[in-house]
Design a protein around this motif. Sequence first.
Motif, PDB file in Angstrom:
ATOM      1  N   PRO A  48       1.001  -1.265   0.559  1.00  0.00           N
ATOM      2  CA  PRO A  48       0.160  -0.007   0.170  1.00  0.00           C
ATOM      3  C   PRO A  48       0.767   0.746  -0.176  1.00  0.00           C
ATOM      4  O   PRO A  48       0.388   2.034  -0.851  1.00  0.00           O
ATOM      5  N   GLU A  49       1.675   1.078   0.632  1.00  0.00           N
ATOM      6  CA  GLU A  49       2.597   2.177   0.998  1.00  0.00           C
ATOM      7  C   GLU A  49       3.607   2.916  -0.251  1.00  0.00           C
ATOM      8  O   GLU A  49       3.838   3.971  -1.080  1.00  0.00           O
ATOM      9  N   ARG A  50       3.842   1.755  -1.851  1.00  0.00           N
ATOM     10  CA  ARG A  50       4.435   1.398  -2.281  1.00  0.00           C
ATOM     11  C   ARG A  50       3.565   2.319  -4.079  1.00  0.00           C
ATOM     12  O   ARG A  50       3.849   3.161  -4.605  1.00  0.00           O
ATOM     13  N   ARG A  51       2.455   1.867  -3.471  1.00  0.00           N
ATOM     14  CA  ARG A  51       1.044   2.559  -3.977  1.00  0.00           C
ATOM     15  C   ARG A  51       1.160   3.557  -3.932  1.00  0.00           C
ATOM     16  O   ARG A  51       1.219   4.816  -4.727  1.00  0.00           O
ATOM     17  N   PHE A  52       1.526   4.248  -2.843  1.00  0.00           N
ATOM     18  CA  PHE A  52       1.288   5.506  -2.231  1.00  0.00           C
ATOM     19  C   PHE A  52       1.769   6.323  -3.198  1.00  0.00           C
ATOM     20  O   PHE A  52       1.794   7.381  -3.495  1.00  0.00           O
ATOM     21  N   LEU A  53       3.276   5.692  -3.004  1.00  0.00           N
ATOM     22  CA  LEU A  53       4.172   6.433  -3.665  1.00  0.00           C
ATOM     23  C   LEU A  53       4.343   6.650  -4.929  1.00  0.00           C
ATOM     24  O   LEU A  53       4.992   7.782  -5.629  1.00  0.00           O
ATOM     25  N   GLU A  54       4.119   5.492  -5.501  1.00  0.00           N
ATOM     26  CA  GLU A  54       3.576   5.895  -7.228  1.00  0.00           C
ATOM     27  C   GLU A  54       3.111   7.080  -8.061  1.00  0.00           C
ATOM     28  O   GLU A  54       2.971   7.562  -8.615  1.00  0.00           O
ATOM     29  N   GLY A  55       1.889   6.931  -6.383  1.00  0.00           N
ATOM     30  CA  GLY A  55       0.704   8.084  -6.937  1.00  0.00           C
ATOM     31  C   GLY A  55       1.062   9.307  -7.260  1.00  0.00           C
ATOM     32  O   GLY A  55       1.118  10.109  -8.410  1.00  0.00           O
ATOM     33  N   ARG A  56       1.989   9.688  -6.642  1.00  0.00           N
ATOM     34  CA  ARG A  56       1.838  10.803  -6.065  1.00  0.00           C
ATOM     35  C   ARG A  56       2.998  11.104  -7.175  1.00  0.00           C
ATOM     36  O   ARG A  56       3.093  12.290  -7.895  1.00  0.00           O
ATOM     37  N   LEU A  57       4.060  10.379  -7.552  1.00  0.00           N
ATOM     38  CA  LEU A  57       4.764  10.227  -8.859  1.00  0.00           C
ATOM     39  C   LEU A  57       4.193  10.550  -9.889  1.00  0.00           C
ATOM     40  O   LEU A  57       4.799  11.717 -10.577  1.00  0.00           O
TER      41      LEU A  57
END
Lengths: 418, 117
Positions: free
Chosen positions: A404-413
């Motif tokens: 979930p954290e990876r998806r969040f960070l990818e979303g921000r990128l």
Amino acid sequence: MTATTIDQMQLIVEEVYRTESRRVLATLIRLLGDFDLAEDAMQDAFAAALRQWSAEGVPDNPRAWLVSTGRFKAIDNLRRRARFDKSLPVLAEQLDEAADEFDEVLDEEGIGDDRLRLIFTCCHPALAPEARIALTLREMCGLTTEEIARAFLTKPATLAQRIVRAKSKIRDAGIPYQVPGPEELPERLETVLHVIYLVFNEGYSASSGESLTRADLSSEAIRLNRLLLQMLPETEVMGLLALMLLHESRRVARTTPGGDLVLLEDQDRSLWDRELIAEGQALVGQALSRGPVGPYTVQAAISAVHASAPSAAETSWQEIVALYDLLMVATPTPIIELNRAVAVAMLEGPEAGLAIIEAILARGDLTEYHLAHSARADMYRRLGKADEARAAYTRALALTQLEPERRFLEGRLQELAV
Amino acid sequence: MKYLLLIYGDEQVWDAAGRAACYEESAELARELHEQGKLLGTNALMPVATATSVVAGGGKRVITDGPFAETREQLGGYFLVDAKDLDEAIEIAKKIPGGRLGTVEIRPVYEVEGLPV
């Protein structure tokens, strides 16, 4: 009594097992002085209950009946095994002789103390930290080895081994079955609270895949803390319970149905559980008025400020920064400093927060901690510095494995790429 | 229960005055424990430079200079105590002056039958 079928009795005994088995076990451990002996004795006592209660009816005090039966079963057991081991008859005699002192241990208060003894033994600092957690969940909460292994993503064999080793150490090193004296209590209580909080976090921080079993861990932690508070109403025991209840109140709001993370500032606050918040806030108030407060109470107070704010913008950031200042005095760790930086950024703007984070990283602290880099990225994003933000999000992404954290960070990128 | 409290530390961090004071305080602790009936034995050891090891190998015992293991902290002394349980042993260990700059390892004693008293 009217005839009870074995099926009905099965249900009754199961219910008694659910409510009483941990207390019975805690007392048997004290009487028998051995975890394994006590566990066998308790299982034997419940098996006997199923047979005997069907014929004779449920006794007035099932718990006392179970303890007394378990103890006799253990003595029988030792006598039978004595044929193979010469040291056992002595032990059986000693247990038999102790029968006179037996009646007084069955009063309500004494049994409460036994569970308190049990948790202090399971969380003894002479045991490895992983063993404390496993033993507490096994002995205090009654979880099976398989359940604990599943929740911690460990092999059942590894976990069973850990528990066996811990029990051997308790026996061989002479770890006592007692509540520490007033001088030792604060330090030892801290170890117990830490175990409870770790169990809670294990159930709270992961949010996909194993989410079901993991949420159970959080509720076990809360249940354990409630029990501890009944027996030991210390300020930090209240503080930790408040902290966990306030975190728990946001469980539904902190992830999307698809399992994506939602930051506190973006959460739909109508989803927060008001009942848990009310209970958490009341406990914070109680702890603060009792004093002296420790780190759990201060963290709970911070959480309580968030809980009473209608939105992120309308949060009393001044109060939150002041509480972080207090926390920095009690436990000056880089993680607390990082959290304080985020609050400072809300109060004074992203530059002020960024300056603190850069100082932490420049010191060499938290350089491998993904949340430090994502917080830094967020400050840059709010300052409109897209390149720096992108670099920091990328660094954070490289440092976390949590889906979930990876998806969040990818979303921000992706947002920054637009 | 009997516990052996092993005192480890970096020999280099002790100066002569500190060492002398440590021995004096240790003797005082030993007397206190003795009065409580908890002391079974205690000694300070000569520096690790005086150590000799007898090592089994190739069917014989080989004599070498030096301790069993080269470590940053060396065994410098011990207390053998009779304590009620581990918590009491920990209490005693915390009071050992030689542990102030190092580590006190607590080992429960395994009771072997037939030892002379």
